[in-house]
Motif scaffolding. Structure first.
Motif, PDB file in Angstrom:
ATOM      1  N   UNK A  87       2.274   5.687   2.989  1.00  0.00           N
ATOM      2  CA  UNK A  87       0.888   5.603   2.500  1.00  0.00           C
ATOM      3  C   UNK A  87       0.448   4.171   2.258  1.00  0.00           C
ATOM      4  N   UNK A  88       1.295   3.182   2.551  1.00  0.00           N
ATOM      5  CA  UNK A  88       0.957   1.811   2.195  1.00  0.00           C
ATOM      6  C   UNK A  88      -0.338   1.299   2.828  1.00  0.00           C
ATOM      7  N   UNK A  89      -0.722   1.709   4.063  1.00  0.00           N
ATOM      8  CA  UNK A  89      -2.030   1.255   4.564  1.00  0.00           C
ATOM      9  C   UNK A  89      -3.197   1.692   3.678  1.00  0.00           C
ATOM     10  N   UNK A  90      -2.964   2.680   2.813  1.00  0.00           N
ATOM     11  CA  UNK A  90      -4.006   3.192   1.918  1.00  0.00           C
ATOM     12  C   UNK A  90      -3.908   2.588   0.522  1.00  0.00           C
ATOM     13  N   UNK A  91      -3.142   1.523   0.372  1.00  0.00           N
ATOM     14  CA  UNK A  91      -2.869   0.921  -0.929  1.00  0.00           C
ATOM     15  C   UNK A  91      -4.139   0.730  -1.752  1.00  0.00           C
ATOM     16  N   UNK A  92      -5.123   0.047  -1.199  1.00  0.00           N
ATOM     17  CA  UNK A  92      -6.350  -0.249  -1.947  1.00  0.00           C
ATOM     18  C   UNK A  92      -7.199   1.001  -2.135  1.00  0.00           C
ATOM     19  N   UNK A  93      -7.274   1.848  -1.109  1.00  0.00           N
ATOM     20  CA  UNK A  93      -8.054   3.081  -1.223  1.00  0.00           C
ATOM     21  C   UNK A  93      -7.480   3.990  -2.298  1.00  0.00           C
ATOM     22  N   UNK A  94      -6.150   4.075  -2.392  1.00  0.00           N
ATOM     23  CA  UNK A  94      -5.529   4.924  -3.404  1.00  0.00           C
ATOM     24  C   UNK A  94      -5.708   4.359  -4.806  1.00  0.00           C
ATOM     25  N   UNK A  95      -5.681   3.036  -4.945  1.00  0.00           N
ATOM     26  CA  UNK A  95      -5.987   2.452  -6.254  1.00  0.00           C
ATOM     27  C   UNK A  95      -7.423   2.799  -6.674  1.00  0.00           C
ATOM     28  N   UNK A  96      -8.345   2.704  -5.722  1.00  0.00           N
ATOM     29  CA  UNK A  96      -9.737   3.033  -6.026  1.00  0.00           C
ATOM     30  C   UNK A  96      -9.851   4.510  -6.386  1.00  0.00           C
ATOM     31  N   UNK A  97      -9.218   5.375  -5.609  1.00  0.00           N
ATOM     32  CA  UNK A  97      -9.278   6.812  -5.866  1.00  0.00           C
ATOM     33  C   UNK A  97      -8.684   7.150  -7.229  1.00  0.00           C
ATOM     34  N   UNK A  98      -7.516   6.607  -7.539  1.00  0.00           N
ATOM     35  CA  UNK A  98      -6.880   6.909  -8.820  1.00  0.00           C
ATOM     36  C   UNK A  98      -7.753   6.457  -9.984  1.00  0.00           C
ATOM     37  N   UNK A  99      -8.352   5.271  -9.855  1.00  0.00           N
ATOM     38  CA  UNK A  99      -9.239   4.811 -10.913  1.00  0.00           C
ATOM     39  C   UNK A  99     -10.410   5.758 -11.118  1.00  0.00           C
ATOM     40  N   UNK A 100     -10.963   6.242 -10.021  1.00  0.00           N
ATOM     41  CA  UNK A 100     -12.086   7.168 -10.123  1.00  0.00           C
ATOM     42  C   UNK A 100     -11.647   8.498 -10.756  1.00  0.00           C
ATOM     43  N   UNK A 101     -10.483   9.012 -10.352  1.00  0.00           N
ATOM     44  CA  UNK A 101     -10.008  10.271 -10.914  1.00  0.00           C
ATOM     45  C   UNK A 101      -9.684  10.142 -12.400  1.00  0.00           C
TER      46      UNK A 101
END
Length: 367
Positions: A87-101
């Motif tokens: 999932x590392x290519x999604x590193x920034x997207x997952x940080x953004x998603x987790x913050x939103x959740x």
């Protein structure tokens, strides 16, 4: 963790965003014109509950498609970052998603160890004095660029140096580097002045530049030459002899982390610069305790996209131990107006969840 456990990855899409610098950015010590902007890919992670998060992709996103159906908590831990290597290519997207959740800005998820007012320098002062080839604009072009970026809110300037590496005879290049540095200092006596040679100086010749600008109060010296123990010891001795407090910054280009930490622990580096995107958010979270233990500061490299300056500011506000972040003047087509501002030389972060920036509904979409 319950908020992440309740959501499964439903879809992974990509978008193309377009950056526009306020002017064409010229050469540095090693490369030709950097142009007036560019296009790049962002990843968007959608969940089965209708949530989404996005960020610049760290490489090809296609190999991440088998993650569809996985719970968000299976691939991301708010206390650590990405936990699933694929999932590392999604590193920034997952940080953004987790913050939103979680309903919190990324910097809060990282620990809120720093201020949300983050000092930021202007990184767009290149060799525009050398362009165009048939009628170079000279020193006035550099000063005009500083004035334009000062009007945008910048109060610190990083000057590219090393003109003698490719573009001018060596002695003439050093002379122009000196002239530019002294002229910017004279025009902005209160500004922080940083210089960056992109490894473009012979190590034994850098002292010629240093001696000539010793009264300019440089804030830091970035990548004057390829880093070695011997050459950095000589640089440190020269700085001490000249009474300079300039920090030595390195680690942007092809970072060798064990070497950089060893140099830092030995007192030969003051600031580490690994890129906020290509090195990655999760990697920065892992290495920052070692950076702190080595007794040095961090400043994630952010040149290229204005969004990278936002990411670097979240690391600064979240992890602390960041001296100043790199600013990329310009705007991005494909996002809504950002919930952060550059005010009197600092990025002011908001409390919006995630990274606090929304994609425009349709522009640039591609799935």
């Amino acid at each position: 963790m319950s908020a992440l456990a309740d959501h499964r990855i439903d879809r992974i899409s990509t978008r193309k965003l377009h950056d526009h610098y306020p002017r064409t950015v010229g050469r540095n010590a090693r490369l030709g014109s950097h142009g007036s902007g560019g296009t790049y890919t962002v990843a968007v992670v959608h969940t089965d509950q209708g949530a989404s998060g996005w960020g610049i992709a760290l490489g090809d996103v296609d190999p991440c498609q088998p993650l569809v159906g996985r719970r968000v908590e299976d691939v991301f831990d708010p206390a650590v970052g990405v936990t699933e290597p694929s999932a590392m290519p999604l590193d920034l997207a997952l940080h953004d998603l987790a913050g939103r959740l979680l309903g919190q800005p990324v910097y809060a998820m990282l620990g809120a160890a720093g201020s949300t007012t983050v000092p930021c320098y202007d990184a767009a002062i290149y060799f525009d004095d050398l362009d165009p080839d048939d009628d170079p604009r000279g020193l006035d072009a550099v000063l005009a660029n500083c004035a334009a970026d000062h009007a945008l809110g910048h109060r610190a300037f990083k000057l590219k140096i090393g003109r003698g590496n490719r573009w001018m005879p060596a002695a003439d290049g050093v002379a122009r580097d000196i002239e530019v540095t002294r002229a910017v200092r004279a025009a902005y006596p209160e500004a922080r002045i940083l210089v960056d040679a992109n490894d473009g100086y012979p190590a034994e010749r850098f002292v010629d530049y240093l001696e000539a600008v010793s009264d300019c109060g440089l804030y830091w010296i970035e990548e004057p030459f390829p880093e070695t123990h011997e050459d950095l010891r000589r640089l440190r001795r020269d700085l001490d002899r000249l009474g300079s407090t300039a920090l030595i910054a390195d680690g942007e280009a092809r970072p060798d982390i064990p070497l950089l930490l060893d140099l830092a622990a030995g007192g030969l580096l003051d600031v580490l610069l690994m890129d906020v995107v290509s090195y990655g958010f999760t990697a920065w979270r892992q290495v920052m305790p070692e950076v702190v233990a080595a007794g040095v500061a961090a400043s994630p490299h952010a040149w290229g996209q204005p969004l990278k300056s936002l990411y670097a500011a979240h690391i600064a506000a979240g992890l602390g131990n960041v001296a100043v972040v790199e600013g990329v003047p310009g705007h991005t087509t494909g996002i809504e107006p950002a919930s952060y501002q550059l005010v009197e030389g600092s990025i002011e972060l908001s409390s919006a969840p995630g990274f606090g920036v929304e994609l425009s509904p349709h522009e640039g979409a591609h799935e």
